[in-house]
Design a protein around this motif. Structure first.
Motif, PDB file in Angstrom:
ATOM      1  N   VAL A 189      70.412  49.093  26.538  1.00  0.00           N
ATOM      2  CA  VAL A 189      70.063  49.535  27.890  1.00  0.00           C
ATOM      3  C   VAL A 189      68.698  49.001  28.302  1.00  0.00           C
ATOM      4  O   VAL A 189      67.775  48.901  27.499  1.00  0.00           O
ATOM      5  N   ARG A 200      68.295  51.015  34.021  1.00  0.00           N
ATOM      6  CA  ARG A 200      68.622  50.083  35.109  1.00  0.00           C
ATOM      7  C   ARG A 200      69.524  48.978  34.580  1.00  0.00           C
ATOM      8  O   ARG A 200      69.180  47.803  34.596  1.00  0.00           O
ATOM      9  N   GLY A 201      70.708  49.331  34.091  1.00  0.00           N
ATOM     10  CA  GLY A 201      71.642  48.339  33.602  1.00  0.00           C
ATOM     11  C   GLY A 201      71.455  48.065  32.124  1.00  0.00           C
ATOM     12  O   GLY A 201      70.733  48.771  31.422  1.00  0.00           O
ATOM     13  N   ILE A 202      72.122  47.011  31.644  1.00  0.00           N
ATOM     14  CA  ILE A 202      72.019  46.650  30.232  1.00  0.00           C
ATOM     15  C   ILE A 202      71.201  45.363  30.086  1.00  0.00           C
ATOM     16  O   ILE A 202      71.028  44.605  31.047  1.00  0.00           O
ATOM     17  N   ASN A 203      70.751  45.131  28.899  1.00  0.00           N
ATOM     18  CA  ASN A 203      69.918  43.965  28.602  1.00  0.00           C
ATOM     19  C   ASN A 203      70.807  42.744  28.349  1.00  0.00           C
ATOM     20  O   ASN A 203      70.813  42.163  27.262  1.00  0.00           O
ATOM     21  N   SER A 204      71.560  42.356  29.372  1.00  0.00           N
ATOM     22  CA  SER A 204      72.576  41.314  29.185  1.00  0.00           C
ATOM     23  C   SER A 204      71.962  39.963  28.840  1.00  0.00           C
ATOM     24  O   SER A 204      72.508  39.213  28.020  1.00  0.00           O
ATOM     25  N   LYS A 221      78.899  46.841  29.172  1.00  0.00           N
ATOM     26  CA  LYS A 221      78.749  47.192  30.589  1.00  0.00           C
ATOM     27  C   LYS A 221      79.669  48.348  30.976  1.00  0.00           C
ATOM     28  O   LYS A 221      79.266  49.253  31.721  1.00  0.00           O
ATOM     29  N   TYR A 224      78.088  51.451  29.718  1.00  0.00           N
ATOM     30  CA  TYR A 224      76.941  51.842  30.551  1.00  0.00           C
ATOM     31  C   TYR A 224      77.417  52.533  31.831  1.00  0.00           C
ATOM     32  O   TYR A 224      76.854  53.569  32.232  1.00  0.00           O
ATOM     33  N   ARG A 225      78.443  51.983  32.464  1.00  0.00           N
ATOM     34  CA  ARG A 225      78.944  52.602  33.695  1.00  0.00           C
ATOM     35  C   ARG A 225      79.474  54.006  33.432  1.00  0.00           C
ATOM     36  O   ARG A 225      79.278  54.925  34.233  1.00  0.00           O
ATOM     37  N   TYR A 228      76.189  56.147  32.918  1.00  0.00           N
ATOM     38  CA  TYR A 228      75.152  56.270  33.936  1.00  0.00           C
ATOM     39  C   TYR A 228      75.638  56.150  35.379  1.00  0.00           C
ATOM     40  O   TYR A 228      74.919  56.535  36.294  1.00  0.00           O
ATOM     41  N   VAL A 229      76.817  55.616  35.614  1.00  0.00           N
ATOM     42  CA  VAL A 229      77.245  55.333  36.980  1.00  0.00           C
ATOM     43  C   VAL A 229      78.385  56.247  37.429  1.00  0.00           C
ATOM     44  O   VAL A 229      78.477  56.601  38.602  1.00  0.00           O
TER      45      VAL A 229
END
Length: 267
Positions: A189, A200-204, A221, A224-225, A228-229
């Motif tokens: 993350v 604020r998103g993932i460390n892509s 991803k 993560y959604r 957190y989303v």
């Protein structure tokens, strides 16, 4: 100088002080005005720049580099510390830039501060008592760990990032410049500054650099959604992550991280 245990090939500047109980392996270099204390063990080819101080009990591996004015192995900055025997362990091939400070552990916190291998700790970074730092991490200038923080492998802390005591930072996480973290950060993350840091998103980009393929990143991803989303409760997020974990070791690691924590998750 003293009667320290000094192996062949060690270079010690005439102005440096090495206490009798220190042990320096072959190829160690000790710069001008350094202090190497009792019960300090230093592995092969480790180099100390000028004005470094190392207090024991401390064990340092091989091929480390300490730039000028590092303060390593000092007493923990904890009012409960009463002089009990506590230690610092540092692995191999780490770089510590100017004015890094690293404290030993506390009797009530496990007794040992540990730093792994192949890390970069840049100028003015601080690792407090009982912290556990993995491998291949980068701490940018002025990044700070309070006591009892655990940091996984391949973590990046940007400049002036601050991590609250007892927090955990999962592997491959990225903490942005100036972010203050007061909860656990799951693996992969990204955290950005917004008062206290927020996900604020993932460390892509970091994952791509470390060889994660598109399928692995897509699974992370989705996790993560879900976390957190999606907007559901933590129980809902755990249920969804459990489903996703069936097809992804990375999601399974993320779920295990969440389930093993004592502090609230950063959300």
């Amino acid at each position: 100088m003293s009667q320290a245990s000094v192996s062949p090939g060690v270079r010690i500047h005439p102005s440096a002080v090495v206490e009798p109980g220190a042990k320096l392996a072959a190829g160690v270099q000790v710069g001008a005005f350094c202090y190497i204390g009792d019960e300090v063990e230093v592995g092969e080819n480790t180099v100390f720049g000028p004005h470094c101080s190392v207090h024991g009990p401390t064990r340092i591996g091989r091929d480390n580099r300490f730039a000028g004015h590092c303060a390593v192995g000092g007493d923990p900055q904890d009012k409960k510390y009463r002089g009990e025997r506590v230690e610092l362990e540092i692995g191999d091939r780490n770089l510590f830039r100017e004015f890094c400070t690293i404290n030993r552990g506390t009797g009530g916190g496990g007794g040992v501060t540990r730093i792994g291998n192949d890390n970069w700790l840049l100028a003015y970074t601080h690792v407090a008592h009982d912290c556990q730092v993995g491998d291949h991490c980068v701490f940018s200038n002025n990044a700070t760990l309070a006591g009892h923080v655990t940091v996984g492998d391949h973590v990046i802390l940007s400049g002036f990032a601050g991590i609250h005591q007892f927090c955990r930072i999962g592997a491959h996480a990225f903490v942005g410049m100036g972010a203050f973290v007061n909860g656990d950060v799951p693996p992969f993350v990204m955290v950005a500054q917004e008062g206290y840091g927020r996900p604020r998103g993932i460390n892509s980009e970091g994952l791509k650099r470390r060889g994660f393929d598109a399928g692995r990143i897509a699974a992370i991803k989705r996790a993560y959604r879900a976390l957190y989303v999606a907007g559901g409760s933590m129980e809902d997020a755990r249920a969804r992550l459990a489903e996703l974990a069936e097809g992804s070791e990375d999601v399974r690691a993320l779920l295990e991280f969440i389930d093993s924590g004592e502090r609230p998750l950063l959300r």
